[in-house]
Motif scaffolding. Structure first.
Motif, PDB file in Angstrom:
ATOM      1  N   GLY A 125       2.775  15.143   8.805  1.00  0.00           N
ATOM      2  CA  GLY A 125       2.980  13.749   9.166  1.00  0.00           C
ATOM      3  C   GLY A 125       1.783  13.193   9.902  1.00  0.00           C
ATOM      4  N   SER A 126       1.873  11.927  10.279  1.00  0.00           N
ATOM      5  CA  SER A 126       0.692  11.280  10.858  1.00  0.00           C
ATOM      6  C   SER A 126       1.049  10.208  11.858  1.00  0.00           C
ATOM      7  N   ILE A 127       0.054   9.902  12.686  1.00  0.00           N
ATOM      8  CA  ILE A 127       0.060   8.738  13.564  1.00  0.00           C
ATOM      9  C   ILE A 127      -1.237   7.985  13.293  1.00  0.00           C
ATOM     10  N   VAL A 128      -1.142   6.689  13.036  1.00  0.00           N
ATOM     11  CA  VAL A 128      -2.338   5.897  12.734  1.00  0.00           C
ATOM     12  C   VAL A 128      -2.959   5.407  14.040  1.00  0.00           C
ATOM     13  N   VAL A 129      -4.253   5.646  14.192  1.00  0.00           N
ATOM     14  CA  VAL A 129      -4.969   5.174  15.378  1.00  0.00           C
ATOM     15  C   VAL A 129      -6.055   4.192  14.943  1.00  0.00           C
ATOM     16  N   PRO A 130      -6.438   3.258  15.814  1.00  0.00           N
ATOM     17  CA  PRO A 130      -7.497   2.307  15.468  1.00  0.00           C
ATOM     18  C   PRO A 130      -8.829   3.017  15.253  1.00  0.00           C
ATOM     19  N   ALA A 131      -9.639   2.491  14.361  1.00  0.00           N
ATOM     20  CA  ALA A 131     -10.916   3.116  14.037  1.00  0.00           C
ATOM     21  C   ALA A 131     -11.854   3.182  15.226  1.00  0.00           C
ATOM     22  N   ASP A 132     -11.718   2.248  16.181  1.00  0.00           N
ATOM     23  CA  ASP A 132     -12.622   2.277  17.325  1.00  0.00           C
ATOM     24  C   ASP A 132     -12.219   3.335  18.355  1.00  0.00           C
ATOM     25  N   ARG A 133     -11.107   4.033  18.119  1.00  0.00           N
ATOM     26  CA  ARG A 133     -10.675   5.092  19.012  1.00  0.00           C
ATOM     27  C   ARG A 133     -11.089   6.460  18.501  1.00  0.00           C
ATOM     28  N   MET A 134     -12.087   6.505  17.641  1.00  0.00           N
ATOM     29  CA  MET A 134     -12.556   7.785  17.129  1.00  0.00           C
ATOM     30  C   MET A 134     -14.032   7.688  16.779  1.00  0.00           C
ATOM     31  N   GLN A 135     -14.690   8.862  16.729  1.00  0.00           N
ATOM     32  CA  GLN A 135     -16.098   8.907  16.348  1.00  0.00           C
ATOM     33  C   GLN A 135     -16.471  10.350  16.046  1.00  0.00           C
ATOM     34  N   ASP A 136     -16.960  10.615  14.846  1.00  0.00           N
ATOM     35  CA  ASP A 136     -17.534  11.928  14.557  1.00  0.00           C
ATOM     36  C   ASP A 136     -18.764  12.107  15.433  1.00  0.00           C
ATOM     37  N   ILE A 137     -18.940  13.295  15.990  1.00  0.00           N
ATOM     38  CA  ILE A 137     -20.093  13.551  16.856  1.00  0.00           C
ATOM     39  C   ILE A 137     -20.822  14.787  16.340  1.00  0.00           C
ATOM     40  N   ASP A 138     -21.650  14.570  15.319  1.00  0.00           N
ATOM     41  CA  ASP A 138     -22.362  15.668  14.680  1.00  0.00           C
ATOM     42  C   ASP A 138     -23.882  15.549  14.787  1.00  0.00           C
ATOM     43  N   THR A 139     -24.374  14.370  15.194  1.00  0.00           N
ATOM     44  CA  THR A 139     -25.809  14.139  15.309  1.00  0.00           C
ATOM     45  C   THR A 139     -26.088  13.427  16.633  1.00  0.00           C
ATOM     46  N   GLU A 140     -27.372  13.344  16.978  1.00  0.00           N
ATOM     47  CA  GLU A 140     -27.740  12.619  18.195  1.00  0.00           C
ATOM     48  C   GLU A 140     -27.361  11.143  18.099  1.00  0.00           C
ATOM     49  N   GLU A 141     -27.486  10.583  16.917  1.00  0.00           N
ATOM     50  CA  GLU A 141     -27.089   9.183  16.731  1.00  0.00           C
ATOM     51  C   GLU A 141     -25.588   9.025  16.949  1.00  0.00           C
ATOM     52  N   ASP A 142     -24.789   9.958  16.399  1.00  0.00           N
ATOM     53  CA  ASP A 142     -23.345   9.936  16.625  1.00  0.00           C
ATOM     54  C   ASP A 142     -23.028   9.972  18.121  1.00  0.00           C
ATOM     55  N   TRP A 143     -23.753  10.831  18.831  1.00  0.00           N
ATOM     56  CA  TRP A 143     -23.508  11.001  20.270  1.00  0.00           C
ATOM     57  C   TRP A 143     -23.736   9.675  21.015  1.00  0.00           C
ATOM     58  N   ALA A 144     -24.842   9.025  20.706  1.00  0.00           N
ATOM     59  CA  ALA A 144     -25.170   7.757  21.365  1.00  0.00           C
ATOM     60  C   ALA A 144     -24.121   6.688  21.045  1.00  0.00           C
ATOM     61  N   ILE A 145     -23.681   6.623  19.789  1.00  0.00           N
ATOM     62  CA  ILE A 145     -22.660   5.650  19.395  1.00  0.00           C
ATOM     63  C   ILE A 145     -21.352   5.943  20.116  1.00  0.00           C
ATOM     64  N   ALA A 146     -21.002   7.228  20.211  1.00  0.00           N
ATOM     65  CA  ALA A 146     -19.750   7.607  20.869  1.00  0.00           C
ATOM     66  C   ALA A 146     -19.759   7.212  22.340  1.00  0.00           C
ATOM     67  N   GLU A 147     -20.873   7.441  23.023  1.00  0.00           N
ATOM     68  CA  GLU A 147     -20.946   7.063  24.440  1.00  0.00           C
ATOM     69  C   GLU A 147     -20.818   5.552  24.605  1.00  0.00           C
ATOM     70  N   TYR A 148     -21.476   4.805  23.724  1.00  0.00           N
ATOM     71  CA  TYR A 148     -21.391   3.337  23.789  1.00  0.00           C
ATOM     72  C   TYR A 148     -19.949   2.878  23.578  1.00  0.00           C
ATOM     73  N   LYS A 149     -19.290   3.391  22.542  1.00  0.00           N
ATOM     74  CA  LYS A 149     -17.921   2.991  22.240  1.00  0.00           C
ATOM     75  C   LYS A 149     -16.972   3.402  23.366  1.00  0.00           C
ATOM     76  N   HIS A 150     -17.178   4.598  23.913  1.00  0.00           N
ATOM     77  CA  HIS A 150     -16.301   5.113  24.959  1.00  0.00           C
ATOM     78  C   HIS A 150     -16.406   4.249  26.225  1.00  0.00           C
ATOM     79  N   GLU A 151     -17.621   3.884  26.590  1.00  0.00           N
ATOM     80  CA  GLU A 151     -17.805   3.037  27.766  1.00  0.00           C
ATOM     81  C   GLU A 151     -17.173   1.655  27.552  1.00  0.00           C
ATOM     82  N   ARG A 152     -17.327   1.124  26.364  1.00  0.00           N
ATOM     83  CA  ARG A 152     -16.744  -0.189  26.059  1.00  0.00           C
ATOM     84  C   ARG A 152     -15.223  -0.151  26.129  1.00  0.00           C
ATOM     85  N   LEU A 153     -14.630   0.960  25.674  1.00  0.00           N
ATOM     86  CA  LEU A 153     -13.178   1.075  25.660  1.00  0.00           C
ATOM     87  C   LEU A 153     -12.577   1.408  27.019  1.00  0.00           C
ATOM     88  N   PHE A 154     -13.230   2.330  27.718  1.00  0.00           N
ATOM     89  CA  PHE A 154     -12.610   2.883  28.924  1.00  0.00           C
ATOM     90  C   PHE A 154     -13.342   2.563  30.216  1.00  0.00           C
TER      91      PHE A 154
END
Length: 233
Positions: free
Chosen positions: A203-232
């Motif tokens: 089964g599943s629970i749907v979450v908003p796309a801005d509440r997730m981020q793949d973190i596999d590269t340095e660019e991913d990491w930077a995007i994740a920190e930006y999104k996380h700060e904006r959200l929280f």
């Protein structure tokens, strides 16, 4: 929580990481990445035990300081690049069973999931217990319909993967979803029988796309920190 059910959180955090070295304990917005997952598990109130599975002494120390348990280190068999998440979970559940600690419910929570909040994990448990599913996981909708996706050959030529949808309006195409890659709640008996986290009864629970981020590269990491700060904040 259902009376008679007990639950364990298993956070798989091995020391090796090829693309982002020491990824699991690298500072994310000023705190070790692993701490975000441990804190969410603690805040959820959904677990009887919170364990970190690792082969790394430094990660084990960080986990214990954060309030998680590390009752044993991971074996060499589940510490290499080819070990699957299922392999790790089976090993942990087996080791726990040997010392008389058996759980009816389990949750695999990834150590690189800083967007997860305690309420998400509590909701995941409730969804599993209120259903007949073997597993419950978070998913998010693709922002662009995959039914209009393209393939590209060696010469750079593009072709429709689903040419039958060439003239179908985007709003008439079905919504497609993807795994968020944060956590999986599961019934331990079913998991040990099927060895699957994404099987025919998930089964599943749907979450908003801005509440997730793949973190596999340095660019991913930077995007994740930006999104996380904006959200929280």
């Amino acid at each position: 929580m259902n009376e008679g059910s007990n639950a364990v959180c298993i956070i798989p955090a091995r020391g090796g990481s090829k693309r982002i070295p020491r990824k699991n304990i690298r500072p994310f917005r000023g705190r070790s990445m692993l701490l975000w997952s441990v804190e969410a598990a603690l805040m959820s109130g959904a677990f009887d035990s919170i364990l970190v599975s690792t082969d790394d002494d430094e990660i084990a120390d960080v986990a214990r300081a954060a309030g998680a348990e590390v009752p044993f280190l991971r074996s060499a068999r589940t510490s290499n690049d080819y070990a699957t998440t299922a392999d790790v979970l089976e090993e942990v559940l087996g080791q726990l069973g040997k010392i008389g600690h058996n759980y009816t419910l389990g949750c695999c929570l990834y150590p690189t999931a800083p967007f997860v909040q305690g309420g998400d994990l509590a909701n995941g448990r409730a969804r599993l217990e209120d259903s007949n599913f073997d597993v419950v996981m978070p998913i998010a909708a693709f922002s662009y319909p995959i039914w209009r996706s393209l393939a590209r050959d060696a010469a750079g030529r593009v072709l429709l993967n689903f040419p039958e949808n060439l003239n179908v309006r985007s709003q008439d195409l079905p919504t497609a979803y993807h795994d968020v890659g944060q956590w999986y709640w599961f019934r331990t008996a079913a998991f040990l029988r099927t060895h699957e986290l994404m099987g025919s009864n998930t089964g599943s629970i749907v979450v908003p796309a801005d509440r997730m981020q793949d973190i596999d590269t340095e660019e991913d990491w930077a995007i994740a920190e930006y999104k996380h700060e904006r959200l929280f904040g």
